[in-house]
Write a protein that holds these residues in place. Structure first.
Motif, PDB file in Angstrom:
ATOM      1  N   HIS A 253       0.838  -1.208   0.000  1.00 51.26           N
ATOM      2  CA  HIS A 253       0.000   0.000   0.000  1.00 51.26           C
ATOM      3  C   HIS A 253       0.875   1.260   0.000  1.00 51.26           C
ATOM      4  CE1 HIS A 253      -3.624   2.391   0.894  1.00 51.26           C
ATOM      5  NE2 HIS A 253      -2.876   3.074   1.738  1.00 51.26           N
ATOM      6  N   PHE A 254       1.872   1.253   0.860  1.00 52.01           N
ATOM      7  CA  PHE A 254       2.824   2.367   0.917  1.00 52.01           C
ATOM      8  C   PHE A 254       4.100   1.962   0.169  1.00 52.01           C
ATOM      9  CE2 PHE A 254       0.296   2.975   4.889  1.00 52.01           C
ATOM     10  CZ  PHE A 254      -0.173   4.256   4.654  1.00 52.01           C
ATOM     11  N   ASN A 255       3.923   1.604  -1.106  1.00 50.27           N
ATOM     12  CA  ASN A 255       5.038   1.012  -1.844  1.00 50.27           C
ATOM     13  C   ASN A 255       6.232   1.958  -1.994  1.00 50.27           C
ATOM     14  OD1 ASN A 255       6.232  -1.069  -3.516  1.00 50.27           O
ATOM     15  ND2 ASN A 255       5.888   0.303  -5.246  1.00 50.27           N
ATOM     16  N   VAL A 256       7.426   1.380  -1.847  1.00 51.24           N
ATOM     17  CA  VAL A 256       8.678   2.085  -2.108  1.00 51.24           C
ATOM     18  C   VAL A 256       9.550   1.145  -2.932  1.00 51.24           C
ATOM     19  CG1 VAL A 256      10.820   2.961  -1.077  1.00 51.24           C
ATOM     20  CG2 VAL A 256       8.614   3.495  -0.008  1.00 51.24           C
ATOM     21  N   PHE A 257      10.173   1.665  -3.977  1.00 46.26           N
ATOM     22  CA  PHE A 257      10.958   0.852  -4.921  1.00 46.26           C
ATOM     23  C   PHE A 257      12.432   0.858  -4.514  1.00 46.26           C
ATOM     24  CE2 PHE A 257      12.894   0.952  -9.422  1.00 46.26           C
ATOM     25  CZ  PHE A 257      12.818  -0.415  -9.578  1.00 46.26           C
ATOM     26  N   ALA A 258      12.974  -0.330  -4.252  1.00 43.20           N
ATOM     27  CA  ALA A 258      14.343  -0.414  -3.719  1.00 43.20           C
ATOM     28  C   ALA A 258      15.390   0.111  -4.696  1.00 43.20           C
ATOM     29  CB  ALA A 258      14.670  -1.862  -3.343  1.00 43.20           C
ATOM     30  N   SER A 259      15.114   0.045  -5.988  1.00 43.80           N
ATOM     31  CA  SER A 259      16.127   0.470  -6.941  1.00 43.80           C
ATOM     32  C   SER A 259      16.056   1.950  -7.270  1.00 43.80           C
ATOM     33  CB  SER A 259      16.028  -0.353  -8.230  1.00 43.80           C
ATOM     34  OG  SER A 259      16.635  -1.598  -8.034  1.00 43.80           O
ATOM     35  N   LYS A 260      15.235   2.694  -6.550  1.00 45.96           N
ATOM     36  CA  LYS A 260      15.304   4.133  -6.769  1.00 45.96           C
ATOM     37  C   LYS A 260      16.388   4.720  -5.868  1.00 45.96           C
ATOM     38  CE  LYS A 260      13.314   8.610  -6.737  1.00 45.96           C
ATOM     39  NZ  LYS A 260      12.201   9.495  -6.906  1.00 45.96           N
ATOM     40  N   GLY A 261      17.483   5.044  -6.490  1.00 45.19           N
ATOM     41  CA  GLY A 261      18.573   5.742  -5.806  1.00 45.19           C
ATOM     42  C   GLY A 261      18.905   5.165  -4.445  1.00 45.19           C
ATOM     43  N   ALA A 262      18.840   5.993  -3.426  1.00 50.95           N
ATOM     44  CA  ALA A 262      19.303   5.606  -2.096  1.00 50.95           C
ATOM     45  C   ALA A 262      18.301   4.733  -1.333  1.00 50.95           C
ATOM     46  CB  ALA A 262      19.613   6.863  -1.289  1.00 50.95           C
ATOM     47  N   ASP A 263      17.149   4.466  -1.937  1.00 49.52           N
ATOM     48  CA  ASP A 263      16.102   3.799  -1.161  1.00 49.52           C
ATOM     49  C   ASP A 263      16.494   2.413  -0.654  1.00 49.52           C
ATOM     50  OD1 ASP A 263      13.770   5.129  -0.313  1.00 49.52           O
ATOM     51  OD2 ASP A 263      13.135   5.422  -2.384  1.00 49.52           O
ATOM     52  N   LYS A 264      17.413   1.750  -1.334  1.00 51.76           N
ATOM     53  CA  LYS A 264      17.764   0.412  -0.869  1.00 51.76           C
ATOM     54  C   LYS A 264      18.382   0.441   0.523  1.00 51.76           C
ATOM     55  CE  LYS A 264      20.447  -0.551  -4.419  1.00 51.76           C
ATOM     56  NZ  LYS A 264      20.531   0.772  -5.072  1.00 51.76           N
ATOM     57  N   TRP A 265      19.000   1.576   0.882  1.00 50.76           N
ATOM     58  CA  TRP A 265      19.564   1.675   2.239  1.00 50.76           C
ATOM     59  C   TRP A 265      18.478   1.994   3.278  1.00 50.76           C
ATOM     60  CZ3 TRP A 265      22.387   3.142  -2.038  1.00 50.76           C
ATOM     61  CH2 TRP A 265      23.659   2.570  -2.176  1.00 50.76           C
ATOM     62  N   PHE A 266      17.344   2.467   2.799  1.00 52.18           N
ATOM     63  CA  PHE A 266      16.313   2.957   3.732  1.00 52.18           C
ATOM     64  C   PHE A 266      15.234   1.921   4.033  1.00 52.18           C
ATOM     65  CE2 PHE A 266      17.001   7.395   1.603  1.00 52.18           C
ATOM     66  CZ  PHE A 266      18.292   7.426   2.104  1.00 52.18           C
ATOM     67  N   LEU A 267      15.138   0.898   3.194  1.00 52.35           N
ATOM     68  CA  LEU A 267      13.991  -0.002   3.319  1.00 52.35           C
ATOM     69  C   LEU A 267      14.069  -0.926   4.526  1.00 52.35           C
ATOM     70  CD1 LEU A 267      13.254  -0.697  -0.426  1.00 52.35           C
ATOM     71  CD2 LEU A 267      11.594   0.082   1.264  1.00 52.35           C
ATOM     72  N   THR A 268      15.262  -1.215   4.972  1.00 53.64           N
ATOM     73  CA  THR A 268      15.398  -2.063   6.155  1.00 53.64           C
ATOM     74  C   THR A 268      14.718  -1.395   7.344  1.00 53.64           C
ATOM     75  OG1 THR A 268      17.477  -2.933   5.301  1.00 53.64           O
ATOM     76  CG2 THR A 268      17.059  -3.213   7.664  1.00 53.64           C
ATOM     77  N   SER A 269      15.029  -0.129   7.515  1.00 51.02           N
ATOM     78  CA  SER A 269      14.393   0.620   8.603  1.00 51.02           C
ATOM     79  C   SER A 269      12.907   0.810   8.329  1.00 51.02           C
ATOM     80  CB  SER A 269      15.089   1.977   8.766  1.00 51.02           C
ATOM     81  OG  SER A 269      14.267   2.869   9.485  1.00 51.02           O
ATOM     82  N   ALA A 291       4.991   8.999   6.299  1.00 52.55           N
ATOM     83  CA  ALA A 291       5.213  10.359   5.800  1.00 52.55           C
ATOM     84  C   ALA A 291       6.597  10.877   6.168  1.00 52.55           C
ATOM     85  CB  ALA A 291       4.143  11.305   6.336  1.00 52.55           C
ATOM     86  N   GLU A 292       7.065  10.536   7.361  1.00 49.91           N
ATOM     87  CA  GLU A 292       8.371  11.058   7.768  1.00 49.91           C
ATOM     88  C   GLU A 292       9.482  10.022   7.611  1.00 49.91           C
ATOM     89  OE1 GLU A 292       7.613  11.937  12.148  1.00 49.91           O
ATOM     90  OE2 GLU A 292       9.492  10.831  12.258  1.00 49.91           O
ATOM     91  N   SER A 293       9.184   8.892   6.977  1.00 47.34           N
ATOM     92  CA  SER A 293      10.234   7.886   6.786  1.00 47.34           C
ATOM     93  C   SER A 293      11.163   8.323   5.661  1.00 47.34           C
ATOM     94  CB  SER A 293       9.607   6.537   6.436  1.00 47.34           C
ATOM     95  OG  SER A 293       9.029   6.592   5.148  1.00 47.34           O
ATOM     96  N   PRO A 294      12.469   8.133   5.858  1.00 47.85           N
ATOM     97  CA  PRO A 294      13.399   8.463   4.770  1.00 47.85           C
ATOM     98  C   PRO A 294      13.039   7.744   3.473  1.00 47.85           C
ATOM     99  CG  PRO A 294      14.595   8.062   6.806  1.00 47.85           C
ATOM    100  CD  PRO A 294      13.157   7.711   7.078  1.00 47.85           C
ATOM    101  N   ALA A 295      12.555   6.498   3.602  1.00 49.48           N
ATOM    102  CA  ALA A 295      12.229   5.727   2.391  1.00 49.48           C
ATOM    103  C   ALA A 295      11.191   6.463   1.544  1.00 49.48           C
ATOM    104  CB  ALA A 295      11.717   4.336   2.773  1.00 49.48           C
ATOM    105  N   MET A 296      10.119   6.935   2.188  1.00 49.58           N
ATOM    106  CA  MET A 296       9.054   7.602   1.442  1.00 49.58           C
ATOM    107  C   MET A 296       9.466   9.013   1.027  1.00 49.58           C
ATOM    108  SD  MET A 296       6.107   6.962   0.137  1.00 49.58           S
ATOM    109  CE  MET A 296       5.315   5.590   1.016  1.00 49.58           C
ATOM    110  N   TYR A 552       9.889  -5.450  -2.943  1.00 48.70           N
ATOM    111  CA  TYR A 552      10.492  -4.107  -2.931  1.00 48.70           C
ATOM    112  C   TYR A 552      10.954  -3.682  -4.333  1.00 48.70           C
ATOM    113  CZ  TYR A 552      10.439  -5.118   2.006  1.00 48.70           C
ATOM    114  OH  TYR A 552      10.041  -5.473   3.250  1.00 48.70           O
ATOM    115  N   MET A 553      10.445  -4.334  -5.351  1.00 48.66           N
ATOM    116  CA  MET A 553      10.907  -4.059  -6.702  1.00 48.66           C
ATOM    117  C   MET A 553       9.775  -3.607  -7.623  1.00 48.66           C
ATOM    118  SD  MET A 553      14.070  -4.296  -7.162  1.00 48.66           S
ATOM    119  CE  MET A 553      15.457  -4.741  -6.146  1.00 48.66           C
TER     120      MET A 553
END
Lengths: 723, 426
Positions: A253-269, A291-296, A552-553
């Protein structure tokens, strides 16, 4: 008298029959049992339905366990995951070190190879001579206008490692291919053998790899691979099955794509600190956390959304100095806690797009604002206007990130914070609500309050949950009731789910088997139903990816669609069948099933017709709980005994034009399970998980190919594609 | 392989239908061959679009050299490709029309230009000003610049808009590991990295296992999966007959080695096999040349050589007759800075150039308005400005080549029409 006579005659007749056939007592007993079973089956079906929908399917013995405590109580337990002991799952993910690391630690230990030089230079650490030599040779002949000798090298690798510049990772990349040194660099070097540039790149790459090895640094690919593994391991082993389903739901629902730039470092958190702890809590909390997550903030670009009225940015030098000051600040916590610190120190705007370091883009970015309303809360028809999008975007200006690439900020790298300098502090109008000027960080919070309590949000979330748990096309009346539960409980996810699970629709016959499993659900349920084991090695996720759902892809913020038509197509079905074959023949490194345990005694590689019938029954019961049409069963048996079977078994492998991989697979189908892992790489490398798995391998008996075939055919049935 | 099948493979599905040999062919092929108006243009021939994505942003100004523009030479002191006839042998731009020239590494494409089968659209791309690879590729594939939540790609929406319940499972194929954004969506599309892998993989047991699955799906009446199952097994069997491993390109075509060349070769195979291919996709990376890009030789030259050799091999292999029904369209997410940077490379820019190749293309011409490279004409003072929205090029191809007039659904929120088309396809 007449009655007696009749009765006695009947009795005599029955006794005579009984004497003749010897089946009187057992016959009656059987009838009674059948009746009981009919009742029991319906309870069993209900249990199976709950195990399928609230979790990832039944393991051997699960139905009995749920029956023992009662299905209602089981559902209640699942709604309280914090009260369920989950030691097994915890022990399974223990060997994945990245899961417990902070984002700053991940950036340091699994650095972006393209950022390494920059990190070294800015941290003031000496650049090792091999690297320095390479850099010098690369920049030799650079026109004197070049700003400094090393930026070229750093920039080049930054580009090299950008996943988006290489093919095969553009859409939805598979495990272990999401960028870094592999993608751009390797493709490029393969394509340009012998060229001097190529030589340069090759040398540079080798030097970087050597440096990383010497300094105990690892490739960031591993972060995503471990996160994917953790999701698989938890889905297979966790007793908190509903929580895993909800983590899957909200992650999508709150999808974030791991291969967008720095997001792969943020998804663990993102998984550990944002989604997971709130997956059954209050929707407003979850929304605020995303909303305040680095990933989003990174994924939907809000980190670079800036009030157009903002003052001129700080100079590079000044900014660097400030970031170093921040490094020594031990404070952690959320956006609000860092607010004062950053405001006072005027930490500068670090949220510039990495692609154009010389020209930070100024202005509002509406991406987050739009998706927040369209995808996270109100839904596309939720009644907002373009003006609302703009106003919401203004409210979120200043919600940004410190040093998202981890180049300068040390322990504060990639933390979210509110930068008042970048915030548009004027009055805003959102969905008819006036947000007065001067609200600062509160503007965004107010927007989230408005959105999370909007009736359109209740309806949108209820619809998505009903689609996930009941059917692709939930009835308006069900959605209405579930939305009412959402509203009444002020967006309590647990209460909303309870409304679904207790609804007649959820418990109806129509809901049973109404959903096509997603590839992730199929893979996990197949392992669970066979009582299989996995250490989460990437090969298994590779199959989930091949079937169409790499975790995450998913590139677009919509997340994967949750309806059947998306998952049912020719290519995907073929991979589902191939997955079944790979699983039962233990061809997935790190994942093991022990079919012999269910098949019973079979003389080595010789299977009689009686054996076949028995094994078919065993696996139909195990995998489909016997819930299969007589025709399917008949077809299975007939197929096993088809006359051409013998002929095709003798067919040489080469005849079907197999690739090398298939020859390997053919050996797997016939032979034992051992020794193939060495033939295929695909482990975590230096991970401890591998050692544990070898022990598991060595205990495996050889697989009877006939048994494997039966199990594969049943895992491949249309029935097992459903839940 | 029986005779009718062999014939079928040689001649393609249409020939088969006309010779009354349909009974031997899989039913999806029958449907593909018989479905009229949907998979074929008005004259009854099947049309195919092959799209090639240059991921990483190719330097369009060195790919198609504006040698008639003196600014080009002052902006790029070390990278510029010499004017035609200048420089060392084989290092000058290959003149096209007195103003533009091909990079010398693209020499094989010059013949196609001469034969008027290759056209170029200049200064085209996405109107969005993003310089992020991620966003720009996303927009070029979704077909909705500036809008990220578009769930599907424009090629998929093309497939949806021309729905065809009888379509072949090979109607849309991406020769990549995963389905690219441009083909994601409701309409079925296949991602195949290697045709030989499109099969049931159980070694010696493959045939037997496949038979088993086939029977099970066949008897599962009333299940939506049944139809999918049938299609799957037909497709697998058909490809096996086509024997992808035993393919020899025709007319002496030589594909470049590597994934890019392989995928073009397999696209040619699918077209020749007559499996109903309508939209094909592949991509090639490495174009992000920030450092030491090179001029007539070097990094970019080597990539262009491979790129051009692939396109040329594909055209050669398919031959002039098949190419009458094929359009090859190339694209890249954005152009690169007009000025070279301090590390002998170029940074992320704005507008770029596309190739359109095919028998039906009005080739031998550079389309689109050339904005010029003087400082006042550069976009944001640094990049080639945009004069053709990429949706007008895609729209023209979808409409005039593939025959879809309903472009509103393919490019929602954008009005493209014949008036905006550049006339590449007449």
């Amino acid at each position: 008298m007449k009655a007696f006579h009749t009765r006695s005659r009947a009795t005599a007749l029955l006794m005579m029959l009984a004497l003749l056939s010897g089946t009187f007592a057992p016959g009656a007993e059987a009838q009674r049992k059948t009746k009981e079973r009919a009742k029991a089956v319906s309870e069993e079906q209900r249990i199976l339905h709950v195990l399928n929908r609230l979790g990832f399917g039944a393991r051997p013995g699960d139905v009995e366990r749920v029956r023992a405590i009662g299905v209602e109580r089981y559902v209640e337990q699942q709604l309280r995951p914090d009260q369920i002991d989950d030691a097994v799952a915890a022990s399974k993910i223990k060997n994945l070190p990245t899961l417990s690391m902070t984002t700053a630690e991940l950036l340091a230990k699994y650095p972006n190879p393209g950022m390494l030089i920059r990190q070294l230079q800015r941290s003031g650490k000496p650049v090792p001579p091999e690297l320095a030599a390479i850099i010098e040779s690369r920049t030799k002949g650079t026109p004197p206008t070049a700003p400094n000798g090393s930026s070229g090298a750093a920039k080049n690798t930054a580009a090299m490692d950008d996943a988006m510049t290489a093919p095969a990772v553009g859409g939805a990349s598979t495990a272990g291919k999401d960028g870094e040194m592999s993608a751009g660099a390797m493709t490029a070097s393969q394509n340009r053998k012998g060229a001097s540039n190529d030589q340069d790149r090759g040398d540079y790459r080798r030097a970087i790899i050597a440096y990383m090895r010497e300094n105990n640094l690892e490739s960031p690919q591993r972060i995503t691979a471990e996160l994917q593994a953790s999701r698989i391991l938890r889905a297979v082993y966790s007793e908190r099955q509903l929580q895993e389903v909800m983590v899957d739901f909200w992650t999508n629902h709150f999808n974030v794509f791991a291969s967008k730039g720095a997001d792969k470092w943020f998804l663990t958190s993102y998984d550990r600190d944002t989604i997971r702890p709130r997956s059954l809590g209050k929707f407003r909390d979850l929304l605020g956390a995303t909303a305040e997550s680095p990933a989003m903030l990174f994924y939907l670009d809000n980190f670079q959304s800036v009030s157009p009225n903002t003052r001129a940015p700080l100079g590079q030098q000044q900014r660097r100095r400030l970031m170093r000051m921040n490094e020594s600040d031990p404070r952690g916590g959320g956006m609000k806690r860092r607010r004062q610190q950053t405001e006072n120190e005027q930490a500068g705007q670090m949220g510039m797009p990495p692609q154009q370091p010389k020209r930070p883009r100024r202005g509002i970015n509406e991406n987050y604002a739009r998706e927040l309303m369209e995808l996270h809360t109100l839904g596309v028809d939720g009644g907002y206007t373009q003006k609302d999008v703009q106003e919401v975007a203004r409210a979120f200006t200043g919600w940004t990130l410190i040093d998202p690439r981890g180049v300068v900020a040390g322990n504060n790298a990639a933390k979210s914070y509110f930068n008042a300098r970048l915030h548009d502090d004027g009055e805003k109008m959102v969905l008819g609500h006036k947000i007065p000027a001067g609200g600062g960080i509160k503007d965004g919070e107010t927007v989230l309050d408005i959105l999370s309590r909007h009736p359109a949000t209740a309806k949108f979330i209820a619809t998505k949950l009903c689609r996930r748990f009941v059917t692709d096309n939930p009835s308006p009346s069900l959605v209405e009731r579930v939305a009412a539960a959402f509203t009444k409980s002020d967006g309590d996810i647990r209460e909303t789910l309870r409304a679904i699970f207790t609804s007649t629709e959820f418990n109806s016959v129509e809901a049973r088997h109404a959903k096509i499993k997603t590839p992730f659900e199929l893979a996990i349920s197949a392992i669970r139903t066979l009582g299989g084991e996995t250490d989460g090695r990437p090969a298994l996720h590779g199959w989930v990816a091949k079937m169409g759902e790499p975790l995450y892809m998913y590139q677009a913020p919509t997340g994967y669609p949750d309806t059947a038509e998306h998952w049912v197509n020719t290519g995907a079905l073929l991979e589902r069948l191939n997955f079944a074959l790979a699983l039962v023949s233990n061809r997935i490194p790190g994942t093991r099933v022990d079919l012999a345990r269910f098949a019973g005694e079979i003389a080595n590689n010789k299977i009689s017709q009686a054996d076949q019938a028995r094994v078919v029954d065993q696996f139909l019961n195990l995998i489909l709980q016997g819930d299969v049409s007589p025709r399917t069963k008949e077809t299975l048996l007939k197929q096993l005994n088809s006359p051409d079977a013998a002929a095709s078994m003798q067919a040489p492998v080469a005849q079907v034009n197999d690739s090398a991989a298939q020859v390997n697979e053919s050996a797997a189908m016939v032979g034992s399970a051992q020794g193939r892992d060495t033939a295929r790489r695909g482990g975590f490398g230096r991970g401890e998980g591998r050692r544990g798995m070898r022990g598991l391998d060595s205990t495996l008996p050889a697989i009877n190919p006939e048994v494997a075939r039966i199990a594969a055919l049943i895992l491949g049935t249309p029935e097992f594609q459903r839940q | 392989m029986n005779d009718s099948r062999r014939f079928f493979l040689k001649q393609g599905g249409i020939a088969l239908a006309s010779f009354g040999l349909m009974n031997g062919a899989p039913s999806f092929l029958q449907r593909a061959a018989l479905a009229q108006g949907l998979t074929r243009a008005a004259d009854g021939r099947r049309k195919t679009l092959i799209t090639i994505f240059q991921r990483g942003a190719v330097d369009g100004l060195n790919m198609i050299v504006p040698h008639g523009e003196s600014e080009y030479y002052s902006l790029r002191p070390t990278l510029a490709i010499p004017r035609p006839g200048r420089g060392n042998n084989g290092e000058a731009a290959i003149d096209l029309d007195g103003f533009f020239g091909l990079h010398p590494a693209l020499a094989p494409l010059k013949n196609l230009w001469n034969e008027k089968r290759l056209a170029i659209v200049e200064a085209t791309g996405s109107p969005d000003n993003t310089r992020s690879h991620f966003d720009a590729q996303d927009y070029m594939e979704s077909g909705t610049p500036g809008r990220k939540s578009t769930p599907d790609g424009w090629l998929n929406r093309y497939l949806q808009a021309k729905t065809n319940a009888k379509a072949s499972p090979f109607r849309a194929v991406s020769m990549t590991q995963n389905l690219p954004r441009v083909l994601q969506g409701r309409a079925p599309a296949l991602a195949i990295s290697n045709l030989a892998d499109f099969t049931i993989r159980a070694g010696a047991y493959s045939a037997k296992v496949q038979g088993g699955f086939e029977d099970i799906y066949e008897q599962s009446a009333g299940d939506v999966l049944r139809g999918t199952g049938r299609e799957t097994f037909e497709a697998v069997k058909f490809l096996k007959q086509a024997n992808p491993a035993q393919y020899t390109p025709e007319n002496g075509a030589q594909y470049p080695r590597g994934r890019y060349g392989d995928s073009l070769l397999q696209i040619a195979q699918l077209i020749k096999a007559g499996v109903g291919l309508e939209v094909a996709f592949t991509d090639m990376g490495g174009w992000d040349t920030h450092v030491n890009e090179g001029g007539a030789r070097g990094q970019l030259a080597l990539l262009l050589q491979q790129f051009g050799a692939g396109v040329n091999a594909l055209v050669t292999d398919l031959g002039p007759q098949r190419m009458d029904d094929v359009v090859i369209l190339t694209m890249s997410e954005f152009g690169r800075t007009a000025r070279e940077n301090g590390t002998r490379g170029t940074d992320h820019g704005h507008a770029n150039a596309m190739f359109v190749v095919g028998g039906g293309v009005r080739g031998g011409k550079v389309y689109g308005e050339w904005p010029g490279l003087t400082n006042d004409k550069l976009y944001e003072g640094r990049d080639l400005a945009l004069t053709t929205d990429f949706r007008d090029v895609f729209g023209e191809v979808a409409s005039r080549h593939l025959g879809n007039a309903n472009l509103q659904t393919v490019f929602p929120g954008y009005v493209t029409s014949a008036a905006k088309f550049r006339g590449v396809l007449g």
